[in-house]
Design an enzyme around this catalytic site. Structure first.
Site, PDB file in Angstrom:
ATOM      1  N   ASP A 203       0.569  -0.660   0.262  1.00 16.99           N
ATOM      2  CA  ASP A 203      -0.255  -0.136  -0.306  1.00 16.99           C
ATOM      3  C   ASP A 203       0.849   1.071   0.013  1.00 16.99           C
ATOM      4  O   ASP A 203       0.782   2.292  -0.666  1.00 16.99           O
ATOM      5  CB  ASP A 203      -1.141  -0.313   1.329  1.00 16.99           C
ATOM      6  CG  ASP A 203      -2.104  -1.661   1.063  1.00 16.99           C
ATOM      7  OD1 ASP A 203      -3.027  -1.583  -0.067  1.00 16.99           O
ATOM      8  OD2 ASP A 203      -2.555  -1.548   1.845  1.00 16.99           O
ATOM      9  N   ARG A 316       7.403  -7.002  12.556  1.00 15.81           N
ATOM     10  CA  ARG A 316       6.766  -5.456  13.468  1.00 15.81           C
ATOM     11  C   ARG A 316       5.273  -5.036  13.502  1.00 15.81           C
ATOM     12  O   ARG A 316       4.871  -5.124  14.756  1.00 15.81           O
ATOM     13  CB  ARG A 316       7.604  -4.018  13.355  1.00 15.81           C
ATOM     14  CG  ARG A 316       6.831  -4.172  12.636  1.00 15.81           C
ATOM     15  CD  ARG A 316       7.430  -1.796  12.159  1.00 15.81           C
ATOM     16  NE  ARG A 316       7.150  -1.322  10.579  1.00 15.81           N
ATOM     17  CZ  ARG A 316       7.131  -1.867   9.586  1.00 15.81           C
ATOM     18  NH1 ARG A 316       7.597  -2.549   9.133  1.00 15.81           N
ATOM     19  NH2 ARG A 316       6.294  -1.034   8.411  1.00 15.81           N
TER      20      ARG A 316
END
Length: 524
Positions: A203, A316
């Site tokens: 994205d 993460r």
């Protein structure tokens, strides 16, 4: 409705069986011939396969010795040609498989006469040449570092061969830094040479191309993007997305699956899906554009925590728990941010979209060929945006303490949350769904988050309200200095905005993608 007249019809051999093969301007059909009576020598049609002409990718000759030529290489046919049918041609077309995936399939027909083969090849190519929406020249940007760093490999192994088969030429640029694609589109790219721009990545890569293309279009049209009263000009060039990132929210929401081959085939057949774009401004200055999620509070805090761990790579997201506001829940559900349970005071003012038929809770979903998007965009106008608080409609004002203030311009669905943040959001109706989550207990907030992954109505809670709006503004009650504990950050499609006080407007169908929306039926 009358069927289109036949252009061609012959008895051809397919896998050592005789088929009646028919072509008209709408579809290619083949039906097996089966003997009913040896005495009467009659036959009947058994089963049929129909392929729309618009979903045929290419046609080519096949070698008489049992080999098909594909992109300069020879490929063995599955069976030895029967005597009397020494000439062959191969048609490549789209086949739907499970979960909205598309695949390229080949069918090879054998015929008795060279002239018949050439007639078929010429006629099919002639019909394909009339499909004016198909791209012939593309500008491709590849992010070599996005996701797991497989963008270049995905393009070369899965996408480039399909483009070559469909006779699409591509100018490929492998990006070398952040915003490389955006800056190139703004200044250097000769867009008149291309029928579309393709981004290979996640994205973030799409956002770069979006900002570069929108900014370039406005500059060329003499439009000042910082002025609210200016109507933005819709981008003339379509954008293609080849998913190769950690998140591919936009691709999933417009195609129904994150699959590079499926996306490449949508580009090849020239599909078009309009898409609304939100402009986010602060003090008469444009900050960013958004097409999926704009989130303040919980989603902004999750992204802020995630950005501190960027050195960890994709892992993460599991530590932070949320996939930066696009995947609505991950395995740990934003544990750290959830336990902090921060709320923020502010004022939300918005202009409800009272002129549209639907609502965020009407249980309808935006699908391919959505009639609601077509109707509402025709009434509202492409590129349009409400320009001032005093221009039409009655603004509403809500003050309070919020755990989250979200705006979803599409469902924001993903594999882990098939319904998404707002299941009934539409892609191209000129609105965004404003979701307000007021201060509540941790247990209540957890109920809301868990409903993103279940069929339950996530808005059917006393502390949650949702509105379909044309425009909205948010002002924090106190200071918006960066790092101030009483003020959160906005998560704009995975990027942090520098200001908490924002003015957001929806530009109807400002861009177009090489997609067709999610189809209702994906047959295996």
């Amino acid at each position: 409705m009358e069927k289109p007249p036949r252009l061609l019809s012959h008895h051809l051999l397919l896998k050592n069986r005789v088929y009646e093969v028919t072509l008209n301007c709408a579809q290619l059909t083949w039906m097996k011939k089966q003997r009913v009576s040896r005495t009467l020598q009659k036959s009947c049609k058994v089963g049929s396969v129909c392929v729309p002409v618009c979903e045929i990718l290419a046609v080519r000759e096949a070698d008489v010795e049992g080999r098909g030529k594909t992109g300069g290489r020879w490929q063995r046919l599955s069976r030895r040609p029967a005597e009397g049918y020494p000439y062959a041609f191969t048609v490549s077309y789209v086949e739907r498989v499970k979960q909205h995936r598309w695949r390229c399939r080949d069918v090879t027909f054998q015929c008795a006469d060279r002239a018949v083969r050439q007639q078929w090849i010429h006629s099919i190519r002639d019909q394909l040449s009339k499909l004016t929406g198909r791209p012939r020249h593309l500008l491709v940007y590849i992010n070599p570092h996005g996701g797991r760093g497989r963008g270049k490999q995905i393009y070369e192994e899965k996408v480039a061969p399909l483009f070559s088969r469909a006779s699409i030429s591509a100018s490929v640029i492998v990006t070398e830094r952040a915003n490389h694609a955006r800056d190139h589109l703004k200044t250097d790219a000769d867009l008149k040479k291309y029928d579309g721009v393709v981004c290979v990545g996640g994205d973030g890569m799409f956002s770069e191309v979006l900002h570069g293309l929108v900014s370039r279009t406005q500059r060329d049209a003499g439009v000042d993007q910082n002025r609210r009263e200016q109507r933005l000009v819709p981008c003339p060039v379509r954008i293609g997305i080849i998913p190769a990132g950690s998140t591919d929210c936009v691709c999933y929401g417009t195609v129904g699956v994150n699959d590079p081959v499926t996306s490449a085939l949508h580009i090849i057949v020239g599909d078009t899906q309009p898409l609304d774009v939100c402009s986010i401004r602060h003090a008469d200055a444009l900050l960013r554009y958004s097409v999926s999620l704009l989130g303040y509070g919980f989603y902004g805090d999750v992204l802020t925590d995630s950005e501190r761990r960027r050195w960890m790579g994709p892992v993460r997201y599991d530590v932070s728990g949320e996939l930066v506001g696009k995947d609505t829940l991950r395995d740990r559900k934003g544990l750290k941010t959830f336990l902090a349970h921060n709320y923020y005071e502010g004022t939300v003012s918005f202009l409800p979209a009272t002129d549209v038929a639907g609502s965020p809770r009407d249980k309808t979903t935006c699908r391919a060929g959505c009639s609601r998007c077509l109707k509402d965009s025709q009434a509202y106008g492409t590129g349009n945006c409400v320009r001032g608080r005093d221009q039409g409609g009655d603004w509403r004002v809500i003050r309070g303490k919020f755990l989250a203030v979200n705006a979803a311009s599409m469902s924001c669905a993903c594999p882990r949350s098939p319904g998404g943040l707002s299941p009934s959001a539409h892609l191209a109706d000129g609105t965004t769904d404003l979701i307000l989550v007021r201060k509540c207990s941790r247990a209540s907030f957890l109920r809301h988050l868990l409903r993103h992954t279940s069929p339950q109505d996530q808005f059917d809670l006393s502390f949650v309200e949702v509105h379909r709006v044309r425009r909205f503004c948010f002002t924090p009650r106190r200071s918006e200095r960066q790092g101030d504990p009483v003020c959160s950050s906005w998560n704009c499609d995975g990027e942090i905005l520098p200001h908490a006080s924002v003015d957001v407007g929806v530009h109807c169908q400002l861009i177009r993608l090489f997609a067709r929306g999610i189809e209702d039926i994906a047959t295996p």
